[in-house]
Design a protein around this motif. Structure first.
Motif, mmCIF file in Angstrom:
data_model
loop_
_atom_site.group_PDB
_atom_site.id
_atom_site.type_symbol
_atom_site.label_atom_id
_atom_site.label_comp_id
_atom_site.label_asym_id
_atom_site.label_seq_id
_atom_site.Cartn_x
_atom_site.Cartn_y
_atom_site.Cartn_z
ATOM 1 N N ILE A 152 0.833 -1.208 0.000
ATOM 2 C CA ILE A 152 0.000 0.000 0.000
ATOM 3 C C ILE A 152 0.866 1.256 0.000
ATOM 4 N N THR A 153 2.003 1.214 0.683
ATOM 5 C CA THR A 153 2.876 2.385 0.699
ATOM 6 C C THR A 153 3.488 2.619 -0.677
ATOM 7 N N ALA A 154 3.938 1.558 -1.329
ATOM 8 C CA ALA A 154 4.480 1.689 -2.686
ATOM 9 C C ALA A 154 3.405 2.158 -3.663
ATOM 10 N N PHE A 155 2.200 1.634 -3.508
ATOM 11 C CA PHE A 155 1.077 2.035 -4.366
ATOM 12 C C PHE A 155 0.822 3.533 -4.239
ATOM 13 N N VAL A 156 0.763 4.019 -3.017
ATOM 14 C CA VAL A 156 0.493 5.436 -2.778
ATOM 15 C C VAL A 156 1.607 6.306 -3.363
ATOM 16 N N ILE A 157 2.852 5.925 -3.115
ATOM 17 C CA ILE A 157 3.980 6.711 -3.621
ATOM 18 C C ILE A 157 3.933 6.778 -5.144
ATOM 19 N N ALA A 158 3.737 5.633 -5.791
ATOM 20 C CA ALA A 158 3.713 5.602 -7.250
ATOM 21 C C ALA A 158 2.555 6.424 -7.803
ATOM 22 N N LEU A 159 1.390 6.332 -7.173
ATOM 23 C CA LEU A 159 0.228 7.092 -7.653
ATOM 24 C C LEU A 159 0.437 8.591 -7.470
ATOM 25 N N VAL A 160 1.026 8.980 -6.353
ATOM 26 C CA VAL A 160 1.317 10.411 -6.129
ATOM 27 C C VAL A 160 2.266 10.928 -7.201
ATOM 28 N N TRP A 161 3.250 10.118 -7.595
ATOM 29 C CA TRP A 161 4.146 10.536 -8.671
ATOM 30 C C TRP A 161 3.398 10.689 -9.993
ATOM 31 N N VAL A 162 2.490 9.768 -10.274
ATOM 32 C CA VAL A 162 1.740 9.829 -11.531
ATOM 33 C C VAL A 162 0.948 11.123 -11.643
ATOM 34 N N VAL A 163 0.316 11.528 -10.558
ATOM 35 C CA VAL A 163 -0.562 12.719 -10.611
ATOM 36 C C VAL A 163 0.142 13.984 -10.135
ATOM 37 N N ARG A 164 1.465 13.936 -10.084
ATOM 38 C CA ARG A 164 2.220 15.056 -9.512
ATOM 39 C C ARG A 164 1.921 16.381 -10.194
ATOM 40 N N GLU A 165 1.705 16.396 -11.494
ATOM 41 C CA GLU A 165 1.480 17.643 -12.224
ATOM 42 C C GLU A 165 -0.010 17.927 -12.437
ATOM 43 N N THR A 166 -0.871 17.358 -11.615
ATOM 44 C CA THR A 166 -2.305 17.548 -11.790
ATOM 45 C C THR A 166 -2.931 18.129 -10.529
ATOM 46 N N ARG A 167 -4.205 18.487 -10.662
ATOM 47 C CA ARG A 167 -4.924 19.037 -9.513
ATOM 48 C C ARG A 167 -5.215 17.980 -8.459
ATOM 49 N N TRP A 168 -5.001 16.708 -8.804
ATOM 50 C CA TRP A 168 -5.282 15.616 -7.872
ATOM 51 C C TRP A 168 -4.102 15.293 -6.956
ATOM 52 N N HIS A 169 -3.005 16.001 -7.127
ATOM 53 C CA HIS A 169 -1.793 15.644 -6.385
ATOM 54 C C HIS A 169 -1.993 15.713 -4.870
ATOM 55 N N GLN A 170 -2.524 16.832 -4.389
ATOM 56 C CA GLN A 170 -2.696 16.988 -2.949
ATOM 57 C C GLN A 170 -3.724 15.996 -2.410
ATOM 58 N N VAL A 171 -4.788 15.761 -3.177
ATOM 59 C CA VAL A 171 -5.793 14.777 -2.761
ATOM 60 C C VAL A 171 -5.158 13.403 -2.639
ATOM 61 N N ALA A 172 -4.352 13.027 -3.624
ATOM 62 C CA ALA A 172 -3.697 11.718 -3.593
ATOM 63 C C ALA A 172 -2.781 11.587 -2.388
ATOM 64 N N ARG A 173 -2.085 12.655 -2.049
ATOM 65 C CA ARG A 173 -1.187 12.617 -0.894
ATOM 66 C C ARG A 173 -1.959 12.407 0.405
ATOM 67 N N VAL A 174 -3.039 13.155 0.576
ATOM 68 C CA VAL A 174 -3.805 13.072 1.823
ATOM 69 C C VAL A 174 -4.504 11.714 1.936
ATOM 70 N N VAL A 175 -5.207 11.325 0.872
ATOM 71 C CA VAL A 175 -5.908 10.038 0.894
ATOM 72 C C VAL A 175 -4.908 8.900 1.015
ATOM 73 N N GLY A 176 -3.759 9.047 0.371
ATOM 74 C CA GLY A 176 -2.735 8.011 0.437
ATOM 75 C C GLY A 176 -2.202 7.809 1.846
ATOM 76 N N VAL A 177 -1.940 8.908 2.542
ATOM 77 C CA VAL A 177 -1.470 8.790 3.933
ATOM 78 C C VAL A 177 -2.525 8.104 4.790
ATOM 79 N N VAL A 178 -3.791 8.463 4.583
ATOM 80 C CA VAL A 178 -4.872 7.817 5.336
ATOM 81 C C VAL A 178 -4.894 6.323 5.033
ATOM 82 N N ALA A 179 -4.730 5.940 3.757
ATOM 83 C CA ALA A 179 -4.739 4.523 3.383
ATOM 84 C C ALA A 179 -3.599 3.766 4.054
ATOM 85 N N ILE A 180 -2.433 4.371 4.103
ATOM 86 C CA ILE A 180 -1.282 3.716 4.745
ATOM 87 C C ILE A 180 -1.548 3.516 6.233
ATOM 88 N N VAL A 181 -2.085 4.543 6.884
ATOM 89 C CA VAL A 181 -2.402 4.433 8.314
ATOM 90 C C VAL A 181 -3.448 3.351 8.550
#
Length: 241
Positions: A152-181
């Motif tokens: 799940i941590t690798a999934f979140v990191i990779a997805l955050v990189w994919v959307v890094r240049e989009t408006r979804w970047h911050q959402v992916a970071r926040v939701v990703g941290v919640v998923a890891i927790v």
């Protein structure tokens, strides 16, 4: 000569995960050192946090217990692989380019799969079900590191990189941290892993994922003819603003 706006424009035309790492050897060195340190530490952990494991497992009741068990099953290896393929397919469709999809999937795989090798080498036993208030069915493999948590941590990191240049970047970071927790708490409350198994797994993925991306995206893909950069490829996932 290229101007700074030109350079920014070129970066904007590249899906985030394809942007080269300017310090590849640093990423590789950090990954190797972290894996060695975590493996060595694993040999000495024993049952150091059995008390914490029992405390977490005491929470495995009612709706919370049902949720943590469901989380454990949903990202077991077969469903996790299926989820990765589905998300990679969506990335391919949105980017109109196979390269970011493969960058996403292979970054996860190269981060995740070696943890199973270290798990067998360290061979730390999972929490003793005889000592737990709400034991989960015995799992046959060792517990350190936790494959679920690495995934799940690798999934979140990779997805955050994919959307890094989009408006979804911050959402992916926040939701990703919640998923890891959530996964950390789930494997700890189910007591299929010691909390230190899960914590080490987060550190593993944070350190190894950048190196995995370097190995696949920066080094391997340019040597594969149909994955080499080409004009018109790597259309950004950015939504129109």
């Amino acid at each position: 000569m290229s101007t700074e706006p030109d350079r920014r424009r070129r970066r904007a035309d590249v899906v985030g995960i394809l942007e080269p790492n300017p310090y590849p050897l640093v990423a590789i060195t950090v990954a190797v050192a972290t894996v060695i340190v975590l493996a060595v530490v694993g040999f000495f952990l024993g049952t150091v946090d059995i008390g914490l494991a029992k405390a977490f497992n005491s929470l495995h009741v009612g709706a919370l217990g049902a949720v943590t068990t469901a989380v454990y099953h949903v990202i077991s290896p077969v469903p996790a692989i299926a989820i990765t393929f589905v998300v990679a397919g969506i990335i391919w469709w949105r980017a109109r380019d196979l390269r970011p999809a493969l960058g996403f999937g292979m970054t996860i795989a190269i981060t995740w799969l070696p943890s199973a090798v270290v798990k067998e080498i360290v061979h730390r036993a999972r929490p003793d079900v005889a000592l737990l208030p709400h034991p989960f069915p015995v799992q046959p493999d060792p517990g350190y590191p936790s494959g679920h948590t690495v995934y799940i941590t690798a999934f979140v990191i990779a997805l955050v990189w994919v959307v890094r240049e989009t408006r979804w970047h911050q959402v992916a970071r926040v939701v990703g941290v919640v998923a890891i927790v959530v996964v950390f708490l789930s494997v700890s409350i189910d007591a299929v892993h010691y909390p230190t198994d899960a914590a080490a797994s987060i550190l593993w993925a944070i350190a190894v994922a950048p190196a995995a991306r370097v190995v696949w995206v920066d080094w391997a893909m340019p040597r594969i003819p149909f994955l080499r950069p080409r004009d018109g490829a790597a259309v950004p996932l950015r939504a129109h603003r």
